[in-house]
Design an enzyme around this catalytic site. Structure first.
Site, PDB file in Angstrom:
ATOM      1  N   CYS A  10       4.373   5.054  -6.902  1.00 13.71           N
ATOM      2  CA  CYS A  10       4.808   3.940  -6.049  1.00 13.71           C
ATOM      3  C   CYS A  10       3.866   2.745  -6.205  1.00 13.71           C
ATOM      4  O   CYS A  10       3.856   2.108  -7.245  1.00 13.71           O
ATOM      5  CB  CYS A  10       4.915   4.423  -4.604  1.00 13.71           C
ATOM      6  SG  CYS A  10       5.896   3.337  -3.557  1.00 13.71           S
ATOM      7  N   HIS A  41       8.033   9.678  -4.777  1.00 14.02           N
ATOM      8  CA  HIS A  41       6.798  10.299  -4.287  1.00 14.02           C
ATOM      9  C   HIS A  41       6.821  11.819  -4.458  1.00 14.02           C
ATOM     10  O   HIS A  41       7.251  12.522  -3.536  1.00 14.02           O
ATOM     11  CB  HIS A  41       6.628   9.988  -2.797  1.00 14.02           C
ATOM     12  CG  HIS A  41       6.233   8.579  -2.508  1.00 14.02           C
ATOM     13  ND1 HIS A  41       4.924   8.189  -2.421  1.00 14.02           N
ATOM     14  CD2 HIS A  41       6.974   7.465  -2.287  1.00 14.02           C
ATOM     15  CE1 HIS A  41       4.863   6.888  -2.150  1.00 14.02           C
ATOM     16  NE2 HIS A  41       6.101   6.418  -2.068  1.00 14.02           N
ATOM     17  N   GLU A  74       4.432  13.838  -4.155  1.00 16.08           N
ATOM     18  CA  GLU A  74       3.568  14.487  -3.153  1.00 16.08           C
ATOM     19  C   GLU A  74       4.298  14.698  -1.829  1.00 16.08           C
ATOM     20  O   GLU A  74       3.872  15.503  -1.009  1.00 16.08           O
ATOM     21  CB  GLU A  74       2.276  13.687  -2.960  1.00 16.08           C
ATOM     22  CG  GLU A  74       2.370  12.452  -2.072  1.00 16.08           C
ATOM     23  CD  GLU A  74       2.991  11.239  -2.774  1.00 16.08           C
ATOM     24  OE1 GLU A  74       3.439  11.370  -3.936  1.00 16.08           O
ATOM     25  OE2 GLU A  74       3.028  10.154  -2.149  1.00 16.08           O
TER      26      GLU A  74
END
Lengths: 78, 226
Positions: free
Chosen positions: B86, B203, B205
């Site tokens: 990002c 993302h 994560e």
């Protein structure tokens, strides 16, 4: 105190959704004849002394604008 | 494997990365403050998401002046794996480590939603645990995630197999409907020609725990380990 205005505009090939949205709003406001609208930014810089032209151009190209997506022009005010 | 997660002023996914990475046996993660001028001792570097330096002027531009970025550039030049998520992807583009730029989303809105991504290449340290054509469900959260590159750069990316992820539907079909932000060629993630620097807007994560609705992001970090 010399003043410089750096104008940064999206390149014609880059999608400018902000310009499209602004054009639509202007048409809705009743202004006739609105064509393509591009939205960029204007950066005003005050200098204590006359800036080095080559360095100023370098900063305008590599920092104030991103050459991948934007064009710039430098205007020096007296 | 020891991963350094860089924290810039305004990073806000750094801790999420550390938590996600810590799930993997054999992997440890540490926060790396942006004032550090070395990344010695780390096997991989992550530039996390967020709004570094308030996104003033342009997203990701200010980070290039952080001392740590000099070290990250040297690390990348020496072949070390660097992952930008990002805002980290925006920083990689602004720093010249990846080609192209990220601009305002087509519809001008900040988009926070799950997307489907088609894995295009598995010959990188970031995708080698995935299978080619695999569909990953990973969320995006950005206002400036529309990938732009001129035609020559796009052709170059395609010719060298640098597009690693594209926005698709759940079966892998690509269309403008499956392109959330107007990215050229539905591009969600690219790598450099040497294949050791990878940037993506989604993302991973945030997709490593079943509680968050998907664990498809794990394959990215698993790849780094394998």
């Amino acid at each position: 105190m010399p003043k410089v205005i750096v104008t940064v505009m999206p390149k014609p090939s880059v999608l400018d959704p902000q310009g499209v949205a602004t054009a639509k709003l202007m048409k809705q406001s009743g202004l006739a004849g609105v064509g393509r609208v591009r939205v960029g930014k204007s950066i005003e810089i005050e200098f204590e002394s006359t800036p080095d032209a080559a360095k100023l151009e370098g900063v305008a190209r590599d920092l104030l604008s991103n050459p991948v997506i934007e064009d710039f022009r430098i205007e020096t005010l007296p | 494997m020891k991963v350094g997660v860089v924290r810039f002023p305004g990073s806000n996914c750094d801790q999420d990365c550390v938590v996600a990475l810590s799930q993997f046996p054999g992997m440890s993660a540490e926060i790396l403050w942006h004032k550090e001028d070395t990344v010695a001792g780390f096997d991989a570097i992550i530039l996390p998401g967020g709004f570094s330096y308030g996104d003033y002027l342009r997203c990701g531009v200010s980070a290039r002046f952080s001392p740590v970025m000099g070290a990250v550039k040297d690390f990348a030049a020496a072949g070390g794996p660097v992952l930008g998520v990002c805002n980290g992807f925006q920083i990689l583009c602004e720093s010249g480590l990846l080609p192209g730029a990220l601009v305002r989303n087509r519809d001008l809105r900040f988009i926070c939603e799950h997307t489907h991504l088609r894995v295009e290449r598995t010959d990188t340290p970031f995708t080698r645990a995935a299978s080619s054509g695999q569909i990953l469900r990973i969320p995006i959260a950005h206002g400036e995630g529309c990938y732009f590159a001129d035609n020559d750069t796009l052709r170059d990316l395609r010719e060298h197999g640098q597009v690693l992820l594209r926005y698709s539907d759940e079966r892998g079909y690509l269309s403008q409907e499956t392109n959330p932000n107007g990215s050229r060629d539905n591009i969600a993630g690219i790598c450099n020609r040497e294949r050791n620097v990878f940037g993506l807007m989604p993302h991973p994560e945030r997709a490593c725990d079943p509680l968050l609705g998907s664990t498809d992001g794990r394959v990215i970090f698993q790849s780094l380990l394998s």
